[in-house]
Design an enzyme around this catalytic site. Structure first.
Site, PDB file in Angstrom:
ATOM      1  CG  MET A   1      -0.536   3.025  -3.826  1.00 11.83           C
ATOM      2  SD  MET A   1      -0.492   3.968  -2.266  1.00 11.83           S
ATOM      3  CE  MET A   1       0.574   5.067  -2.780  1.00 11.83           C
ATOM      4  CB  ALA A   2      -6.485   3.560  -7.970  1.00 12.34           C
ATOM      5  CD  GLN A  54       0.307  -2.944  -9.365  1.00 12.44           C
ATOM      6  OE1 GLN A  54      -0.879  -2.429  -9.022  1.00 12.44           O
ATOM      7  NE2 GLN A  54       1.156  -3.365  -8.404  1.00 12.44           N
ATOM      8  CB  CYS A  85      -7.064  -5.506  -6.115  1.00 15.66           C
ATOM      9  SG  CYS A  85      -8.405  -4.723  -5.864  1.00 15.66           S
ATOM     10  CE  LYS A 127       1.215  -5.276  -3.180  1.00 15.68           C
ATOM     11  NZ  LYS A 127       0.703  -3.813  -3.065  1.00 15.68           N
ATOM     12  CG  ASN A 188       3.432  -4.192   0.150  1.00 19.48           C
ATOM     13  OD1 ASN A 188       2.433  -4.618  -0.243  1.00 19.48           O
ATOM     14  ND2 ASN A 188       3.731  -2.851   0.158  1.00 19.48           N
ATOM     15  N   GLY A 189       4.254  -4.063   3.221  1.00 19.06           N
ATOM     16  CA  GLY A 189       3.199  -4.246   4.376  1.00 19.06           C
ATOM     17  C   GLY A 189       3.842  -3.362   5.529  1.00 19.06           C
ATOM     18  CG  ASP A 190       2.384  -2.928   8.818  1.00 19.53           C
ATOM     19  OD1 ASP A 190       1.350  -2.520   7.901  1.00 19.53           O
ATOM     20  OD2 ASP A 190       2.024  -4.148   9.599  1.00 19.53           O
ATOM     21  N   GLY A 212       3.833   1.217  -0.155  1.00 16.68           N
ATOM     22  CA  GLY A 212       2.601   1.945  -0.553  1.00 16.68           C
ATOM     23  C   GLY A 212       1.842   2.831   0.383  1.00 16.68           C
TER      24      GLY A 212
END
Length: 355
Positions: A1-2, A54, A85, A127, A188-190, A212
């Site tokens: 999310m940079a 983070q 990442c 994470k 995390n995810g979807d 996210g």
């Protein structure tokens, strides 16, 4: 999310609902060495009573020093370490999602951060992803190492590095991790809607969720999440007019930190996310994507139909980048063992976020 979760966007989300809003990722080496760009990212809104950052790093010494700086100089009350990442320029040097393969190094980094944060009473979390690919899973080892290192929690993105952001997140991996560690696991995810969050918690047993891409152009998602977890009725979906008000507020907040010109340029990338699915003409979309002033923004927003309902067909649909699976680029000989040295990773700290 940079480039997204800056102080302005976090303030906007905070106005909508409860949650912990994490500052966009910074590099530990940049912070320790006083890099101006890195330091400039550490800006917090007045409403952020719990400052969360983070941190990305590959060297235990630098990660420890950076954690201490965050706690002592910036009043940060939560540090999250990014090992998720999948960007090639990071993984090819052993950083990001590649690093958990080196179990010993992962433990050293986590321990350094936890020890540096302990005098300030600041929790450290991490994470990560499932692993490099389906044949090289690292998440269970990462969970064990996080627990042994004193991490307060671990967040798992249910995708491998090979997947990047494609396909569907594997929530069963989150459930599996819950069974293998005693520290809280965050899924995390979807998470596209509040109902997804409830379903994830119910099916995996995770302690909470990490959002996210689901909030891109939808800061009201946190309002919906707060209502869902409180057992309240879902708030009504916003009309296009209400979305326009949100867009205007977003630019106002950006301008309060960076000035009008930079705020308008920064907001351009958010336009497509906010208007996704609405019947807004090409000309208006194009001009909003070239926004240069608040007056221009007001003129263009006035052309939108304020009564247009939220496009129901967009509910539950992915937002932001997706792409396709791609091989993970790793340093030569990276898979030969599960240890690693700091010297071989010295170039891995780049200002790249993700996970």
């Amino acid at each position: 999310m940079a480039g997204v979760t800056n102080a302005a966007f976090r303030a906007l989300c905070l106005e909508q609902g409860a949650g912990l809003y994490v500052c966009e990722m910074i590099t530990s080496r940049g912070l320790v060495e006083g890099d101006e760009k890195t330091r400039d990212m550490l800006v917090f809104s007045p409403g952020e009573t719990v400052r969360s950052v983070q941190l990305y790093g590959v060297d235990p010494t630098y990660v420890g020093k950076a954690t201490a700086i965050l706690c002592e100089e910036y009043g940060v009350r939560h540090v999250d370490l990014n090992f998720g990442c999948p960007v090639p320029k990071v993984t090819r040097r052993g950083g990001g999602a590649a690093l958990p393969w080196k179990r010993v190094l992962l433990g050293r980094i986590l321990s350094a951060a936890v020890e540096a944060a302990a005098p300030y009473g600041v929790p450290v979390t991490m994470k990560t992803r499932k692993g490099l690919d389906d044949d090289k899973l690292t998440y269970l080892d990462a969970g064990r190492i996080a627990e042994e290192s004193g991490a307060a929690a671990i967040a798992l993105h249910g995708r491998t590095a090979v997947q990047h952001y494609s396909g569907k997140a594997d929530w069963s991996a989150i459930a599996n991790l819950v069974e293998h560690v005693s520290i809280p696991v965050l899924g995390n995810g979807d998470i596209w809607e509040a109902s997804d969050a409830l379903r994830m918690v119910s099916t995996t047993g995770c302690a909470g969720v990490v959002v996210g891409r689901g909030c891109l152009g939808r800061p009201w998602l946190f309002r919906d999440l707060a209502a869902a977890f409180a057992g309240e009725d879902a708030p009504p979906l916003p009309t296009l007019g209400e979305v326009a008000v949100m867009m205007r507020r977003h630019v106002e907040l950006l301008a309060s930190y960076d000035g009008e010109d930079r705020a308008c340029r920064e907001f351009r990338k958010h336009v497509a996310w906010y208007l996704k699915g609405f019947s807004v003409g090409t000309r208006v979309r194009t001009e909003l994507g070239m926004l240069s002033s608040l007056d221009e923004l007001d003129r263009l927003l006035a052309e939108l139909d304020p009564a247009e309902p939220f496009p129901a067909h967009e509910l539950g649909q992915p937002r932001g980048r997706q792409g396709a699976p791609r091989p993970v680029t790793l340093p030569y000989g990276w898979l030969d063992d599960t240890d690693g040295t700091r010297d071989e990773l010295s170039a891995a700290e780049l200002g790249i976020s993700g996970g």
